[in-house]
Design a protein around this motif. Structure first.
Motif, PDB file in Angstrom:
ATOM      1  N   GLY A   1       0.872  -1.241   0.050  1.00 56.33           N
ATOM      2  CA  GLY A   1       0.020   0.103   0.099  1.00 56.33           C
ATOM      3  C   GLY A   1       0.988   1.153  -0.069  1.00 56.33           C
ATOM      4  O   GLY A   1       2.135   1.139  -0.020  1.00 56.33           O
TER       5      GLY A   1
ATOM      6  N   MET B   1      -2.308   7.299   1.280  1.00 55.26           N
ATOM      7  CA  MET B   1      -3.698   6.911   0.624  1.00 55.26           C
ATOM      8  C   MET B   1      -4.509   6.233   1.419  1.00 55.26           C
ATOM      9  O   MET B   1      -4.134   5.686   2.481  1.00 55.26           O
ATOM     10  N   PRO B   2      -5.844   6.081   1.259  1.00 54.86           N
ATOM     11  CA  PRO B   2      -6.861   5.723   2.141  1.00 54.86           C
ATOM     12  C   PRO B   2      -6.704   4.087   1.753  1.00 54.86           C
ATOM     13  O   PRO B   2      -6.356   3.518   1.004  1.00 54.86           O
ATOM     14  N   GLN B   3      -6.874   3.371   3.335  1.00 55.55           N
ATOM     15  CA  GLN B   3      -6.821   2.237   3.617  1.00 55.55           C
ATOM     16  C   GLN B   3      -8.456   1.763   3.640  1.00 55.55           C
ATOM     17  O   GLN B   3      -9.007   2.521   4.373  1.00 55.55           O
TER      18      GLN B   3
ATOM     19  N   TYR C   1     -13.709  -2.880  -1.169  1.00 56.15           N
ATOM     20  CA  TYR C   1     -13.073  -1.951  -2.181  1.00 56.15           C
ATOM     21  C   TYR C   1     -13.318  -2.478  -3.620  1.00 56.15           C
ATOM     22  O   TYR C   1     -13.069  -3.550  -3.740  1.00 56.15           O
TER      23      TYR C   1
ATOM     24  N   ASP D   1     -11.979  -1.556  -7.705  1.00 59.91           N
ATOM     25  CA  ASP D   1     -10.878  -0.794  -8.320  1.00 59.91           C
ATOM     26  C   ASP D   1     -11.267   0.698  -8.830  1.00 59.91           C
ATOM     27  O   ASP D   1     -10.801   1.664  -8.866  1.00 59.91           O
TER      28      ASP D   1
ATOM     29  N   ASP E   1     -10.803   3.826  -6.934  1.00 60.35           N
ATOM     30  CA  ASP E   1      -9.601   4.642  -7.109  1.00 60.35           C
ATOM     31  C   ASP E   1      -9.092   5.005  -5.699  1.00 60.35           C
ATOM     32  O   ASP E   1      -8.546   4.158  -4.918  1.00 60.35           O
ATOM     33  N   THR E   2      -8.764   6.447  -5.438  1.00 65.01           N
ATOM     34  CA  THR E   2      -8.362   7.006  -4.439  1.00 65.01           C
ATOM     35  C   THR E   2      -9.153   7.591  -3.287  1.00 65.01           C
ATOM     36  O   THR E   2      -8.896   8.315  -2.367  1.00 65.01           O
TER      37      THR E   2
ATOM     38  N   GLU F   1     -12.055   7.801  -0.140  1.00 60.59           N
ATOM     39  CA  GLU F   1     -12.086   7.267   1.235  1.00 60.59           C
ATOM     40  C   GLU F   1     -13.069   6.246   1.135  1.00 60.59           C
ATOM     41  O   GLU F   1     -14.153   6.312   0.510  1.00 60.59           O
TER      42      GLU F   1
ATOM     43  N   ARG G   1      -5.814   5.773   7.304  1.00 56.16           N
ATOM     44  CA  ARG G   1      -4.341   6.256   6.482  1.00 56.16           C
ATOM     45  C   ARG G   1      -3.210   5.991   7.399  1.00 56.16           C
ATOM     46  O   ARG G   1      -3.173   6.589   8.643  1.00 56.16           O
TER      47      ARG G   1
END
Length: 146
Positions: A23, A27-29, A83, A85, A88-89, A91, A98
């Protein structure tokens, strides 16, 4: 409760576990219950009878507390959002974190259950909790400019 076979959740997390999965710090987890099932998230109801006496119990997860391995805990109510794809980024809308430093982290998800029971003119609740762990790696993205 033995007949219910309750257990810990199956962890869903991005970044995923694995030797080639990393990761990006900052970036958001996303964290979620992977494929929630009655035995791992509830609700599940069972009835036990002995002679003329019977007891009915219903169990469900009230919350999942995620120890992120960096000194932070995140409490999530509900199963979280898996999640994809296409996010993307973005939250996580309901269960995210994070990281601020690179490293390897052991993430522990503790699911807190409540079992409500009634029978023979009585009723009550029994609290239970179960833990699951995942190991993830966070790295830094390097940018080269000229």
């Amino acid at each position: 409760m033995t007949r219910m076979q309750l257990r810990a959740i199956d962890i869903g997390i991005v970044p995923e576990e694995g030797p080639d999965r990393v990761g990006i710090v900052g970036m958001p987890q996303w964290m979620w219950v992977n494929e929630p099932r009655p035995k791992s998230f509830g609700p599940i109801t069972r009835k036990a009878t002995a002679g003329s006496a019977s007891v009915t119990a219903t169990a469900k997860v009230d919350k999942v507390v995620w120890d992120m391995g960096d000194g932070t805990t995140v409490t999530c109510v509900g199963a979280g959002t898996p999640y994809e794809d296409r996010f993307d980024t973005a939250e996580s809308p309901d269960c995210g974190h994070r990281y601020t430093k690179q490293g390897e982290y052991e993430v522990t998800a503790t699911s807190y259950w409540t079992v409500q029971w009634e029978g023979m003119g009585q009723s009550g609740t029994i609290p239970l909790d179960f833990e699951a762990t995942a190991n993830i790696v966070m790295g830094e993205a390097q940018v080269i400019t000229q």
